[in-house]
Design a protein around this motif. Structure first.
Motif, PDB file in Angstrom:
ATOM      1  N   PHE A  62       0.845  -1.200   0.000  1.00  0.00           N
ATOM      2  CA  PHE A  62       0.000   0.000   0.000  1.00  0.00           C
ATOM      3  C   PHE A  62       0.879   1.248   0.000  1.00  0.00           C
ATOM      4  O   PHE A  62       2.058   1.195   0.364  1.00  0.00           O
ATOM      5  CB  PHE A  62      -0.920   0.008   1.221  1.00  0.00           C
ATOM      6  N   SER A  63       0.279   2.344  -0.399  1.00  0.00           N
ATOM      7  CA  SER A  63       1.001   3.610  -0.322  1.00  0.00           C
ATOM      8  C   SER A  63       1.223   3.977   1.144  1.00  0.00           C
ATOM      9  O   SER A  63       0.581   3.434   2.050  1.00  0.00           O
ATOM     10  CB  SER A  63       0.211   4.703  -1.043  1.00  0.00           C
ATOM     11  N   SER A  64       2.147   4.895   1.397  1.00  0.00           N
ATOM     12  CA  SER A  64       2.472   5.272   2.781  1.00  0.00           C
ATOM     13  C   SER A  64       1.264   5.845   3.506  1.00  0.00           C
ATOM     14  O   SER A  64       1.034   5.555   4.692  1.00  0.00           O
ATOM     15  CB  SER A  64       3.615   6.292   2.778  1.00  0.00           C
ATOM     16  N   LYS A  65       0.438   6.610   2.807  1.00  0.00           N
ATOM     17  CA  LYS A  65      -0.752   7.200   3.420  1.00  0.00           C
ATOM     18  C   LYS A  65      -1.754   6.112   3.811  1.00  0.00           C
ATOM     19  O   LYS A  65      -2.308   6.113   4.924  1.00  0.00           O
ATOM     20  CB  LYS A  65      -1.402   8.198   2.461  1.00  0.00           C
ATOM     21  N   GLN A  66      -2.000   5.167   2.891  1.00  0.00           N
ATOM     22  CA  GLN A  66      -2.938   4.087   3.179  1.00  0.00           C
ATOM     23  C   GLN A  66      -2.430   3.190   4.301  1.00  0.00           C
ATOM     24  O   GLN A  66      -3.207   2.750   5.151  1.00  0.00           O
ATOM     25  CB  GLN A  66      -3.181   3.258   1.910  1.00  0.00           C
ATOM     26  N   GLU A  67      -1.131   2.918   4.336  1.00  0.00           N
ATOM     27  CA  GLU A  67      -0.582   2.091   5.399  1.00  0.00           C
ATOM     28  C   GLU A  67      -0.680   2.773   6.753  1.00  0.00           C
ATOM     29  O   GLU A  67      -0.937   2.108   7.774  1.00  0.00           O
ATOM     30  CB  GLU A  67       0.874   1.738   5.080  1.00  0.00           C
ATOM     31  N   GLU A  68      -0.524   4.078   6.780  1.00  0.00           N
ATOM     32  CA  GLU A  68      -0.693   4.818   8.034  1.00  0.00           C
ATOM     33  C   GLU A  68      -2.123   4.701   8.546  1.00  0.00           C
ATOM     34  O   GLU A  68      -2.354   4.527   9.758  1.00  0.00           O
ATOM     35  CB  GLU A  68      -0.336   6.287   7.819  1.00  0.00           C
ATOM     36  N   VAL A  69      -3.093   4.784   7.634  1.00  0.00           N
ATOM     37  CA  VAL A  69      -4.501   4.636   8.029  1.00  0.00           C
ATOM     38  C   VAL A  69      -4.750   3.234   8.576  1.00  0.00           C
ATOM     39  O   VAL A  69      -5.429   3.056   9.599  1.00  0.00           O
ATOM     40  CB  VAL A  69      -5.423   4.923   6.828  1.00  0.00           C
ATOM     41  N   LEU A  70      -4.198   2.212   7.915  1.00  0.00           N
ATOM     42  CA  LEU A  70      -4.381   0.830   8.355  1.00  0.00           C
ATOM     43  C   LEU A  70      -3.766   0.600   9.735  1.00  0.00           C
ATOM     44  O   LEU A  70      -4.418   0.027  10.626  1.00  0.00           O
ATOM     45  CB  LEU A  70      -3.753  -0.121   7.336  1.00  0.00           C
ATOM     46  N   LEU A  71      -2.540   1.061   9.946  1.00  0.00           N
ATOM     47  CA  LEU A  71      -1.875   0.857  11.237  1.00  0.00           C
ATOM     48  C   LEU A  71      -2.564   1.648  12.343  1.00  0.00           C
ATOM     49  O   LEU A  71      -2.680   1.156  13.483  1.00  0.00           O
ATOM     50  CB  LEU A  71      -0.401   1.258  11.136  1.00  0.00           C
ATOM     51  N   ALA A  72      -3.046   2.837  12.021  1.00  0.00           N
ATOM     52  CA  ALA A  72      -3.769   3.636  13.021  1.00  0.00           C
ATOM     53  C   ALA A  72      -5.068   2.941  13.426  1.00  0.00           C
ATOM     54  O   ALA A  72      -5.436   2.932  14.610  1.00  0.00           O
ATOM     55  CB  ALA A  72      -4.056   5.025  12.456  1.00  0.00           C
ATOM     56  N   PHE A  73      -5.752   2.336  12.460  1.00  0.00           N
ATOM     57  CA  PHE A  73      -6.992   1.621  12.772  1.00  0.00           C
ATOM     58  C   PHE A  73      -6.704   0.400  13.649  1.00  0.00           C
ATOM     59  O   PHE A  73      -7.421   0.164  14.639  1.00  0.00           O
ATOM     60  CB  PHE A  73      -7.666   1.185  11.468  1.00  0.00           C
ATOM     61  N   LEU A  74      -5.684  -0.363  13.303  1.00  0.00           N
ATOM     62  CA  LEU A  74      -5.351  -1.548  14.104  1.00  0.00           C
ATOM     63  C   LEU A  74      -4.911  -1.159  15.508  1.00  0.00           C
ATOM     64  O   LEU A  74      -5.265  -1.831  16.493  1.00  0.00           O
ATOM     65  CB  LEU A  74      -4.252  -2.350  13.408  1.00  0.00           C
ATOM     66  N   LYS A  75      -4.148  -0.076  15.631  1.00  0.00           N
ATOM     67  CA  LYS A  75      -3.704   0.382  16.952  1.00  0.00           C
ATOM     68  C   LYS A  75      -4.897   0.821  17.792  1.00  0.00           C
ATOM     69  O   LYS A  75      -4.998   0.486  18.995  1.00  0.00           O
ATOM     70  CB  LYS A  75      -2.730   1.554  16.775  1.00  0.00           C
ATOM     71  N   LYS A  76      -5.820   1.542  17.174  1.00  0.00           N
ATOM     72  CA  LYS A  76      -7.014   2.002  17.885  1.00  0.00           C
ATOM     73  C   LYS A  76      -7.874   0.820  18.316  1.00  0.00           C
ATOM     74  O   LYS A  76      -8.386   0.782  19.446  1.00  0.00           O
ATOM     75  CB  LYS A  76      -7.814   2.942  16.985  1.00  0.00           C
ATOM     76  N   MET A  77      -8.048  -0.168  17.426  1.00  0.00           N
ATOM     77  CA  MET A  77      -8.842  -1.347  17.757  1.00  0.00           C
ATOM     78  C   MET A  77      -8.202  -2.136  18.882  1.00  0.00           C
ATOM     79  O   MET A  77      -8.900  -2.630  19.790  1.00  0.00           O
ATOM     80  CB  MET A  77      -9.008  -2.227  16.514  1.00  0.00           C
ATOM     81  N   GLN A  78      -6.905  -2.245  18.862  1.00  0.00           N
ATOM     82  CA  GLN A  78      -6.198  -2.960  19.928  1.00  0.00           C
ATOM     83  C   GLN A  78      -6.334  -2.228  21.253  1.00  0.00           C
ATOM     84  O   GLN A  78      -6.581  -2.850  22.316  1.00  0.00           O
ATOM     85  CB  GLN A  78      -4.725  -3.114  19.558  1.00  0.00           C
ATOM     86  N   ASP A  79      -6.229  -0.900  21.243  1.00  0.00           N
ATOM     87  CA  ASP A  79      -6.382  -0.115  22.489  1.00  0.00           C
ATOM     88  C   ASP A  79      -7.797  -0.205  23.039  1.00  0.00           C
ATOM     89  O   ASP A  79      -7.997  -0.310  24.256  1.00  0.00           O
ATOM     90  CB  ASP A  79      -6.008   1.351  22.212  1.00  0.00           C
ATOM     91  N   ASP A  80      -8.790  -0.180  22.128  1.00  0.00           N
ATOM     92  CA  ASP A  80     -10.181  -0.274  22.570  1.00  0.00           C
ATOM     93  C   ASP A  80     -10.458  -1.619  23.240  1.00  0.00           C
ATOM     94  O   ASP A  80     -11.173  -1.685  24.254  1.00  0.00           O
ATOM     95  CB  ASP A  80     -11.126  -0.086  21.394  1.00  0.00           C
ATOM     96  N   GLN A  81      -9.886  -2.678  22.690  1.00  0.00           N
ATOM     97  CA  GLN A  81     -10.101  -4.016  23.282  1.00  0.00           C
ATOM     98  C   GLN A  81      -9.415  -4.118  24.642  1.00  0.00           C
ATOM     99  O   GLN A  81      -9.932  -4.785  25.552  1.00  0.00           O
ATOM    100  CB  GLN A  81      -9.594  -5.086  22.324  1.00  0.00           C
ATOM    101  N   ILE A  82      -8.257  -3.496  24.790  1.00  0.00           N
ATOM    102  CA  ILE A  82      -7.572  -3.503  26.096  1.00  0.00           C
ATOM    103  C   ILE A  82      -8.395  -2.752  27.120  1.00  0.00           C
ATOM    104  O   ILE A  82      -8.535  -3.178  28.289  1.00  0.00           O
ATOM    105  CB  ILE A  82      -6.164  -2.880  25.949  1.00  0.00           C
ATOM    106  N   LEU A  83      -9.002  -1.624  26.714  1.00  0.00           N
ATOM    107  CA  LEU A  83      -9.826  -0.839  27.654  1.00  0.00           C
ATOM    108  C   LEU A  83     -11.062  -1.624  28.075  1.00  0.00           C
ATOM    109  O   LEU A  83     -11.484  -1.562  29.232  1.00  0.00           O
ATOM    110  CB  LEU A  83     -10.236   0.479  26.982  1.00  0.00           C
ATOM    111  N   HIS A  84     -11.653  -2.361  27.133  1.00  0.00           N
ATOM    112  CA  HIS A  84     -12.854  -3.122  27.450  1.00  0.00           C
ATOM    113  C   HIS A  84     -12.538  -4.265  28.422  1.00  0.00           C
ATOM    114  O   HIS A  84     -13.394  -4.691  29.206  1.00  0.00           O
ATOM    115  CB  HIS A  84     -13.506  -3.686  26.185  1.00  0.00           C
ATOM    116  N   LYS A  85     -11.317  -4.795  28.330  1.00  0.00           N
ATOM    117  CA  LYS A  85     -10.936  -5.845  29.263  1.00  0.00           C
ATOM    118  C   LYS A  85     -10.787  -5.293  30.678  1.00  0.00           C
ATOM    119  O   LYS A  85     -11.041  -5.970  31.653  1.00  0.00           O
ATOM    120  CB  LYS A  85      -9.622  -6.489  28.815  1.00  0.00           C
TER     121      LYS A  85
END
Length: 378
Positions: free
Chosen positions: A355-378
């Motif tokens: 992916f382009s650098s911009k698209q990869e940044e969006v993907l990694l930001a989404f995965l990081k946010k999803m991972q943080d949200d799951q940690i908070l829910h735990k």
């Protein structure tokens, strides 16, 4: 219909009358008493009109290239060739005929139609001319020499293979190209619908994909053809000096390298093809808290589309060539028979970093946010 048949019969009768008249005139020559000359004169009167009409048909085919008689002739011949299957397996015969009809009724490109409409009839007429010429030569000049017999066999076999194989290959390539364009149009429409609903769509960037494929391509070409050729050259140059101990020691590693390059050919080729295919077809849809990874494999009737909707993220790892996502996914597949039931799977998803650098940044930001949200829910 009847009027056309009468006109053709009149033309045939007139043609035979002309050739018979010419054959009778040929009997006036002094050589007409010879048996070979007599046989040739008989064949001229019997088969001469057929030769003449076939040559006219070839000329007529070149003048009328738009008539779709080529494919009809081809598939009539193929259906006749596959008739022997009916005595062994009726199901197999039905499948073969169904497949031939699907190819025959399928859309092909204008260039393919133009080629088939000329090539197949001309090739079929040439095949008839070759068989007739062989029969006349056998009846007149028997026994034929081995050279002439082998020449006729090679010509007839080659013409028959061209008549059957080349058009089928061309039709397959044309249908494959049409199918690829249709599927690409379908993907473009799906992308437009996703963008209209505020969904972020990630696709492989051509420049990044080309850079990504350098490593498997270099690995395959370097370890297989190049290494194999170098090793074989060394082994060939040293084959006559095996009595020297140092040469024997030198040949040993090259023998191992030759075996290694031969054994690694298939695995490295599969790895290269996998990287090429996966990076080409992958697409990711991101919308709010939804992550869907899609792709497909195969083509035409064998194409299978798949999608992985991320339900629970365990962890993700960013490596040099790929992003690994481990978690629970809702897998959905679809093929020519329709969609299959969804099922929950737990796996590690491998995503090439094309992916382009911009698209990869969006993907990694989404995965990081999803991972943080799951940690908070735990």
């Amino acid at each position: 219909m009847m009027a056309s048949f009468k006109k053709r019969m009149i033309k045939v009768i007139v043609c035979y009358a002309i050739f018979i008249f010419i054959g009778q005139l040929m009997s006036l020559f002094p050589q007409s008493a010879l048996p070979i000359f007599y046989d040739l004169r008989m064949f001229f009167m019997i088969f001469g009109p057929i030769y003449f009409m076939l040559i006219l048909r070839i000329i007529h085919t070149f003048q009328n290239q738009k008539k779709e008689q080529g494919r009809t002739l081809l598939f009539t011949l193929l259906s006749f060739l596959f008739m022997h299957h009916s005595d062994h397996d009726l199901t197999e015969t039905v499948l073969i005929n169904k497949g031939l009809r699907q190819i025959h009724n399928g859309k092909t490109s204008p260039k393919a139609n133009h080629f088939l409409n000329v090539f197949i009839p001309v090739c079929f007429y040439v095949l008839i001319l070759e068989i007739m010429t062989l029969f006349i030569c056998i009846a007149t000049f028997a026994p034929l020499s081995n050279t002439i017999s082998n020449l006729f066999i090679i010509m007839i076999t080659f013409t028959l293979l061209l008549l059957i194989l080349l058009p089928l290959i061309l039709i397959f390539v044309s249908k494959f190209d049409t199918d690829q364009k249709t599927h690409k149009k379908k993907l473009d429409q799906a992308k437009k619908r996703a963008i209209a609903s505020d969904t972020f769509v990630l696709e492989s960037d051509p420049v990044c994909r080309q850079h990504y494929l350098r490593f498997p391509k270099f690995l395959f070409l370097m370890l297989c053809p190049f290494l194999f050729i170098i090793s074989m050259i060394v082994l060939y140059l040293t084959k006559n000096v095996l009595y020297i101990e140092s040469i024997l020691l030198l040949r040993t590693p090259f023998l191992y390298l030759t075996s290694f390059s031969a054994v690694s050919f298939l695995p490295l080729l599969i790895y290269w093809m996998n990287c090429n295919g996966t990076s080409k077809v992958q697409r990711i849809y991101i919308h709010e808290n939804q992550f869907i990874y899609t792709g497909y494999s195969g083509s035409m009737e064998e194409r299978q589309e798949f999608s992985f909707a991320l339900v629970h993220l365990d962890f993700f790892t960013v490596k040099k060539r790929a992003i690994w996502i481990k978690g629970s996914f809702m897998k959905k597949t679809k093929d020519s028979s329709g969609s299959h039931p969804k099922r929950m799977i737990h796996k590690r998803l491998w995503i090439p970093r094309t992916f382009s650098s911009k698209q990869e940044e969006v993907l990694l930001a989404f995965l990081k946010k999803m991972q943080d949200d799951q940690i908070l829910h735990k």
